[in-house]
Write a protein that holds these residues in place. Sequence first.
Motif, mmCIF file in Angstrom:
data_model
loop_
_atom_site.group_PDB
_atom_site.id
_atom_site.type_symbol
_atom_site.label_atom_id
_atom_site.label_comp_id
_atom_site.label_asym_id
_atom_site.label_seq_id
_atom_site.Cartn_x
_atom_site.Cartn_y
_atom_site.Cartn_z
ATOM 1 N N UNK A 141 0.867 -1.182 0.000
ATOM 2 C CA UNK A 141 0.000 0.000 0.000
ATOM 3 C C UNK A 141 0.902 1.230 0.000
ATOM 4 N N UNK A 142 0.683 2.167 -0.921
ATOM 5 C CA UNK A 142 1.645 3.264 -1.086
ATOM 6 C C UNK A 142 1.504 4.377 -0.057
ATOM 7 N N UNK A 143 2.648 4.913 0.325
ATOM 8 C CA UNK A 143 2.743 6.120 1.131
ATOM 9 C C UNK A 143 3.442 7.159 0.270
ATOM 10 N N UNK A 144 2.762 8.287 0.017
ATOM 11 C CA UNK A 144 3.285 9.295 -0.908
ATOM 12 C C UNK A 144 3.645 8.638 -2.249
ATOM 13 N N UNK A 194 4.938 13.350 3.061
ATOM 14 C CA UNK A 194 4.631 14.483 2.179
ATOM 15 C C UNK A 194 5.256 15.775 2.689
ATOM 16 N N UNK A 195 5.362 15.918 3.999
ATOM 17 C CA UNK A 195 5.947 17.135 4.566
ATOM 18 C C UNK A 195 7.424 17.289 4.222
ATOM 19 N N UNK A 228 -3.422 22.572 -2.856
ATOM 20 C CA UNK A 228 -2.728 23.138 -1.690
ATOM 21 C C UNK A 228 -1.907 22.033 -1.039
ATOM 22 N N UNK A 229 -0.577 22.197 -1.040
ATOM 23 C CA UNK A 229 0.309 21.170 -0.546
ATOM 24 C C UNK A 229 0.396 21.102 0.968
ATOM 25 N N UNK A 230 1.072 20.049 1.446
ATOM 26 C CA UNK A 230 1.805 19.081 0.636
ATOM 27 C C UNK A 230 0.891 18.050 -0.038
ATOM 28 N N UNK A 231 1.106 17.920 -1.344
ATOM 29 C CA UNK A 231 0.309 17.033 -2.189
ATOM 30 C C UNK A 231 1.228 16.433 -3.238
ATOM 31 N N UNK A 232 0.993 15.161 -3.601
ATOM 32 C CA UNK A 232 1.676 14.571 -4.740
ATOM 33 C C UNK A 232 0.629 13.942 -5.641
ATOM 34 N N UNK A 234 -1.339 8.921 8.561
ATOM 35 C CA UNK A 234 -0.390 9.718 9.328
ATOM 36 C C UNK A 234 1.014 9.617 8.733
ATOM 37 N N UNK A 235 1.412 8.413 8.323
ATOM 38 C CA UNK A 235 2.712 8.250 7.676
ATOM 39 C C UNK A 235 2.735 8.995 6.342
ATOM 40 N N UNK A 236 1.655 8.917 5.603
ATOM 41 C CA UNK A 236 1.560 9.652 4.343
ATOM 42 C C UNK A 236 1.775 11.147 4.584
#
Length: 355
Positions: free
Chosen positions: A26-29, A235-236, A270-274, A229-231
């Motif tokens: 399962x992906x994180x960022x 991202x930060x 509006x970030x943080x976003x990928x 939360x890890x995502x």
Amino acid sequence: MKALVLSGGAGTRLRPITHTSAKQLVPVANKPVLFYGLESIAAAGITEVGMIVGETAEEIQEAVGDGSQFGLKVTYIPQEKPLGLAHAVLIAREYLGDDDFVMYLGDNFIVGGIADLVEEFRTNRPDAQILLTQVPDPRAFGVAELDPSGQVVGLEEKPQQPKSDLALVGVYLFTPAIHDAVRSIEPSWRGELEITHAIQHLIDASAEVRSTVIKGYWKDTGNVTDMLEVNRTVLETMERRIDGEVDEASETIGRVVIEKGVRITNSRIVGPVVIAAGSEVSDSYVGPFTSVAENCRIADSELEFSIVLRDSSIRGVGRIEASLIGRHVEVTPAPVVPSAHRFVLGDHSKVQIRS
């Protein structure tokens, strides 16, 4: 020194996502959580990795391959059933030989990696070294008890009355002494060979067991809340990068990563976003701490603090937040149904209805 990475397990706390996908992928960022662990192992100077795999072995092998993409050489070790962490050590005996090794749970995430920890272990070489972190509710973890000098004197697996708030993090370092320990223990009430019991066996035999209380960020990504939360945490750390197409009617603010092949029209990001390659966002708002995977479509909607996996679409549904949306998902508005009340009322009834 070798690494033993555990990538079996059913991932029940992430269902229904894990009905069709390995929890470690399962992906994180937009990167599988397992990959962060493999990168940490490589950064620590370890190149040989034994990977414990179960029902999702085919998917794990397809994603990781021979490990060369990480600078690693991966050997797959099948485990018929998830019978405990110590069982994983037991079945990896031939692969591990007489080498020291780090055991890394594939769904764990540690900011800053493990290079310093591995170097400390190589320098001091205790029989075992464990990582600990303070948690608000230790009953869901293996828990360590320390004496006033900080020495490990006892370990318990998911105790109802914990003797401390120090939980074991999913990274362990061992010399070959652990092999006698895992052969000496019996299954717990859960029917599993617990690594806490094996380490306790070492303690009882006067072996040297050291602990390190980590101050950095650690999460077991076994549930949706921790995954989100890890995502957010990952991202930060990202730097702003706009490689895709953003039209003049759109606005991007802060740490926004728009990969090549993305199209943004009449939207606010509006970030943080990928947002990954092949995705399109139109007439929408994508807010902080959101990752959108490949080939997704977001139209006339608002999305924040969420993870969207590849090939999914969200259209015309207002606001979505704190959500994990799987692969090939379609989220659309429900059809409009006229509002009505239906009654079967007895004699002399009184009914009040808020209009």
